[in-house]
Design an enzyme around this catalytic site. Structure first.
Site, PDB file in Angstrom:
ATOM      1  N   CYS A 118      -0.813   7.489   1.779  1.00  0.00           N
ATOM      2  CA  CYS A 118      -1.680   8.587   0.913  1.00  0.00           C
ATOM      3  C   CYS A 118      -2.313   9.458   2.328  1.00  0.00           C
ATOM      4  O   CYS A 118      -3.321   8.873   2.811  1.00  0.00           O
ATOM      5  CB  CYS A 118      -2.869   8.024   0.243  1.00  0.00           C
ATOM      6  SG  CYS A 118      -4.041   9.274  -0.525  1.00  0.00           S
ATOM      7  N   GLY A 157       1.347  10.107  -3.135  1.00  0.00           N
ATOM      8  CA  GLY A 157       1.224  10.636  -4.513  1.00  0.00           C
ATOM      9  C   GLY A 157       2.317   9.906  -5.582  1.00  0.00           C
ATOM     10  O   GLY A 157       2.724  10.433  -6.656  1.00  0.00           O
ATOM     11  N   HIS A 169       0.958  -1.214  -0.044  1.00  0.00           N
ATOM     12  CA  HIS A 169       0.009  -0.071   0.138  1.00  0.00           C
ATOM     13  C   HIS A 169       0.838   1.237  -0.075  1.00  0.00           C
ATOM     14  O   HIS A 169       1.591   1.428   0.805  1.00  0.00           O
ATOM     15  CB  HIS A 169      -0.823  -0.119   1.156  1.00  0.00           C
ATOM     16  CG  HIS A 169      -2.122   0.997   1.015  1.00  0.00           C
ATOM     17  ND1 HIS A 169      -3.217   0.782   0.355  1.00  0.00           N
ATOM     18  CD2 HIS A 169      -1.932   2.263   1.653  1.00  0.00           C
ATOM     19  CE1 HIS A 169      -3.898   1.862   0.585  1.00  0.00           C
ATOM     20  NE2 HIS A 169      -3.385   2.628   0.969  1.00  0.00           N
ATOM     21  N   SER A 170       0.708   2.205  -1.007  1.00  0.00           N
ATOM     22  CA  SER A 170       1.238   3.360  -0.990  1.00  0.00           C
ATOM     23  C   SER A 170       0.695   4.495  -0.308  1.00  0.00           C
ATOM     24  O   SER A 170      -0.581   4.530  -0.142  1.00  0.00           O
ATOM     25  CB  SER A 170       1.214   3.970  -2.652  1.00  0.00           C
ATOM     26  OG  SER A 170       2.104   2.940  -3.402  1.00  0.00           O
ATOM     27  N   ASP A 205       4.512   7.804 -12.404  1.00  0.00           N
ATOM     28  CA  ASP A 205       4.586   7.050 -11.265  1.00  0.00           C
ATOM     29  C   ASP A 205       6.177   6.745 -10.860  1.00  0.00           C
ATOM     30  O   ASP A 205       7.103   6.251 -11.848  1.00  0.00           O
ATOM     31  CB  ASP A 205       4.028   5.500 -11.619  1.00  0.00           C
ATOM     32  CG  ASP A 205       3.967   4.822 -10.346  1.00  0.00           C
ATOM     33  OD1 ASP A 205       4.567   4.703  -9.623  1.00  0.00           O
ATOM     34  OD2 ASP A 205       2.925   3.783 -10.491  1.00  0.00           O
ATOM     35  N   ARG A 257       7.474   5.485  -7.915  1.00  0.00           N
ATOM     36  CA  ARG A 257       7.474   4.172  -7.023  1.00  0.00           C
ATOM     37  C   ARG A 257       8.620   3.347  -7.341  1.00  0.00           C
ATOM     38  O   ARG A 257       8.621   2.845  -8.375  1.00  0.00           O
ATOM     39  CB  ARG A 257       6.286   3.562  -6.549  1.00  0.00           C
ATOM     40  CG  ARG A 257       5.202   4.729  -6.159  1.00  0.00           C
ATOM     41  CD  ARG A 257       3.910   4.030  -5.926  1.00  0.00           C
ATOM     42  NE  ARG A 257       3.187   3.629  -7.066  1.00  0.00           N
ATOM     43  CZ  ARG A 257       2.139   3.334  -7.264  1.00  0.00           C
ATOM     44  NH1 ARG A 257       1.187   2.872  -6.145  1.00  0.00           N
ATOM     45  NH2 ARG A 257       1.517   3.047  -8.336  1.00  0.00           N
TER      46      ARG A 257
HETATM   47 ZN    ZN Z   1      -5.135   8.230  -1.969  1.00  0.00          ZN
END
Ligand code: ZN
Length: 206
Positions: free
Chosen positions: A65, A105, A62-63, A138, A140
């Site tokens: 946020c 983000g 999970h990124s 992106d 990441r």
């Molecule tokens: Zn979000």
């Protein structure tokens, strides 16, 4: 191809972490990992262990946020995906949530994400907004996540994920994704366009 050996160095600390999910107390083992760069820190919440069942561990990457995970922003589906993943992991015999705050983000950070939001308010979509502010669509990197998974013995997993690019990135670091399981989220009037863009322009299988 990148490999786990190319990923940043690893420091680890472990502790118990009781949290509430759906109003009920749930106990996880929490592992924090420090990568080579100061901002590369991630948290893994582990549920169960390999001896608990036959199924491969269920993992969510999970990124982070801030707007979604903390304030339940309706401009994205992060909070819903995180909650659905927590529940799925708790229902499994063995699983983990890998939480990456530095992926805020999609890796461009909170400030640039908010600049992109401001542009989106004027009708630009999430992909073009990043391009307009000179940020990658992106940014990441999954090297540290892959290294953390390997450290925890989670080398072969079932992944809760709508983004095939994430599956590819992890596989590139030597993690075997035996199965990709979609995480459903309900569109609302604030995020319908964002979800459509993720589907139509970023290959997400929503
Ligand atoms: Zn979000």
């Amino acid at each position: 191809m990148a490999s786990i050996a190319d990923a940043p160095a690893l420091e680890v600390v472990e502790t118990a972490l009781p949290i509430t999910v759906d109003g009920r107390e749930q106990m996880f083992r929490a592992f924090a990992f420090q990568g080579a760069k100061e901002e590369e820190q991630l948290l893994v919440l582990v549920h169960g262990d390999a001896s608990a069942g036959q199924a491969l561990p269920l993992v969510r990457l999970h990124s982070g946020c801030v707007t979604g995970d903390i304030f339940h922003s309706m401009r994205c589906d992060c909070y819903e995906q995180l909650q659905a993943s927590l529940k799925a992991v708790l229902e499994s015999s063995h699983g983990a949530i890998v939480y990456m705050p530095y992926h805020e983000g999609r890796g461009i950070g909170l400030f640039k994400k908010m600049r992109a939001y401001a542009l989106q308010e004027r009708g630009v979509d999430t992909v073009d907004a990043n391009t307009a502010i000179g940020a990658p669509v992106d940014a990441r990197d999954f090297g540290l996540a892959a290294k953390a998974l390997a450290y925890l013995g989670l080398n072969e997993i079932r992944l809760l994920c709508n983004n095939p690019a994430k599956v590819e990135a992890l596989a590139g670091f030597g993690i075997t994704i035996a199965e990709r399981i979609s995480v459903a989220s309900k569109p609302n009037r604030h995020n319908e366009r964002y979800l459509n863009t993720k589907r139509d322009r970023m290959g997400h299988q929503i």
